[in-house]
Design an enzyme around this catalytic site. Structure first.
Site, PDB file in Angstrom:
ATOM      1  N   CYS A  19       0.839  -1.191   0.000  1.00 49.28           N
ATOM      2  CA  CYS A  19       0.000   0.000   0.000  1.00 49.28           C
ATOM      3  C   CYS A  19       0.877   1.245   0.000  1.00 49.28           C
ATOM      4  O   CYS A  19       1.989   1.248   0.540  1.00 49.28           O
ATOM      5  CB  CYS A  19      -0.904  -0.006   1.234  1.00 49.28           C
ATOM      6  SG  CYS A  19      -2.054   1.398   1.305  1.00 49.28           S
ATOM      7  N   ASP A  45       0.453   3.791   1.684  1.00 46.53           N
ATOM      8  CA  ASP A  45       0.387   4.423   3.004  1.00 46.53           C
ATOM      9  C   ASP A  45       1.781   4.784   3.505  1.00 46.53           C
ATOM     10  O   ASP A  45       2.696   3.949   3.497  1.00 46.53           O
ATOM     11  CB  ASP A  45      -0.306   3.470   3.983  1.00 46.53           C
ATOM     12  CG  ASP A  45      -0.709   4.150   5.280  1.00 46.53           C
ATOM     13  OD1 ASP A  45       0.192   4.631   5.998  1.00 46.53           O
ATOM     14  OD2 ASP A  45      -1.910   4.196   5.583  1.00 46.53           O
ATOM     15  N   ARG A  61       2.914   5.084   6.328  1.00 46.44           N
ATOM     16  CA  ARG A  61       3.334   4.418   7.572  1.00 46.44           C
ATOM     17  C   ARG A  61       3.873   3.013   7.342  1.00 46.44           C
ATOM     18  O   ARG A  61       4.234   2.325   8.301  1.00 46.44           O
ATOM     19  CB  ARG A  61       2.137   4.347   8.534  1.00 46.44           C
ATOM     20  CG  ARG A  61       1.568   5.697   8.927  1.00 46.44           C
ATOM     21  CD  ARG A  61       0.215   5.562   9.595  1.00 46.44           C
ATOM     22  NE  ARG A  61      -0.803   5.057   8.658  1.00 46.44           N
ATOM     23  CZ  ARG A  61      -2.060   4.796   9.002  1.00 46.44           C
ATOM     24  NH1 ARG A  61      -2.445   4.964  10.266  1.00 46.44           N
ATOM     25  NH2 ARG A  61      -2.924   4.349   8.102  1.00 46.44           N
ATOM     26  N   HIS A 105      -2.107  -3.856   5.315  1.00 48.15           N
ATOM     27  CA  HIS A 105      -1.796  -3.368   6.663  1.00 48.15           C
ATOM     28  C   HIS A 105      -3.069  -3.008   7.409  1.00 48.15           C
ATOM     29  O   HIS A 105      -4.113  -2.720   6.798  1.00 48.15           O
ATOM     30  CB  HIS A 105      -0.858  -2.158   6.597  1.00 48.15           C
ATOM     31  CG  HIS A 105      -1.479  -0.941   5.972  1.00 48.15           C
ATOM     32  ND1 HIS A 105      -2.113   0.030   6.696  1.00 48.15           N
ATOM     33  CD2 HIS A 105      -1.550  -0.550   4.679  1.00 48.15           C
ATOM     34  CE1 HIS A 105      -2.557   0.976   5.892  1.00 48.15           C
ATOM     35  NE2 HIS A 105      -2.229   0.646   4.651  1.00 48.15           N
ATOM     36  N   CYS A 158      -6.122   0.383   7.259  1.00 49.71           N
ATOM     37  CA  CYS A 158      -5.979   0.800   5.860  1.00 49.71           C
ATOM     38  C   CYS A 158      -7.147   1.710   5.463  1.00 49.71           C
ATOM     39  O   CYS A 158      -8.314   1.304   5.528  1.00 49.71           O
ATOM     40  CB  CYS A 158      -5.945  -0.431   4.956  1.00 49.71           C
ATOM     41  SG  CYS A 158      -5.837  -0.038   3.202  1.00 49.71           S
TER      42      CYS A 158
END
Length: 217
Positions: free
Chosen positions: A45, A47, A49, A101, A104
């Site tokens: 992803c 993302d 993080r 994750h 999400c």
């Protein structure tokens, strides 16, 4: 460039990192400049993080990477297909890992939309043909198929995250690149395996979903 403070910070920390690496191993950059031979393709992803090299303690050159919203593998997406082809047939990666994750945002949006009236329109404030709605539509369809629209977010989203990873593993296993690699080995003569993982943001741990697929005996 002082009015772009976040970018100044990135440039400053990059300079410090490069200096530190060079002091520790003054041949590192010269070696990496010669080429790459990663063993792993990470499809994760976008993302912020979930930085793959950081959370695995890796170094530049360890992992070939493709990231997008909600770690999707769309069989008709030329972007991810080109990454897969290059990784398997030209770099000789041996492991492709689909990594979802917890928490999400894409999965949360799709869970929220799967019981709505605008089927497939994950983000109602955007047109149905907006790129992000088209991108997330398969995940919203998956969420609807799991019949979790009435379940609390805290229960439904973790399930959707895992089921999404499993679905992308299946999608990946059906691509010509992988099918050919399993039948004849890759063009680099390597066996290729597909794995599904989930990263837990609250614990910093990767979970193997144990859905690995590989060459048939």
């Amino acid at each position: 460039m002082s009015h772009f403070a976040p970018l100044e910070q990135l440039l400053s920390t990059n300079a410090q990192w490069a200096s530190d690496v060079d002091k520790h191993d003054n041949s590192f950059f010269a070696t990496t400049a010669k080429g790459q031979s990663p063993k792993v393709l990470w499809i994760g992803c976008a993302d912020s993080r979930v930085p793959e090299t950081t959370i695995t303690g890796g170094r530049p050159g360890d992992i070939f990477v493709h990231r997008n919203i909600a770690n999707q593998f769309h069989p008709d997406d030329d972007n991810v297909l080109s990454v897969l082809t290059y990784a398997v047939d030209f770099l000789g990666v041996e492991h492709v890992v689909i990594v979802g994750h917890t928490e999400c945002g894409g999965a949360m949006a799709c869970h929220g939309a799967c019981g709505g009236s605008s089927y497939g329109q994950t983000i109602p404030s955007l047109p149905a043909d907006d790129p992000i709605n088209k991108w997330l539509q398969p995940l919203t369809t998956l969420a609807a198929s799991l019949q979790i629209s009435s379940a609390p977010t805290a229960e439904a989203v973790p399930l959707l995250v895992e089921e999404n990873v499993k679905k992308q593993v299946r999608n990946l296993s059906q691509t010509p690149v992988i099918v050919n690699a399993w039948k004849n080995k890759s063009k680099k003569g390597k066996d290729v395996y597909i794995h599904g993982w989930v990263y837990d943001l609250a614990q910093g741990r990767l979970k193997d979903l144990r859905v690995t697929q590989g060459p048939k005996a």
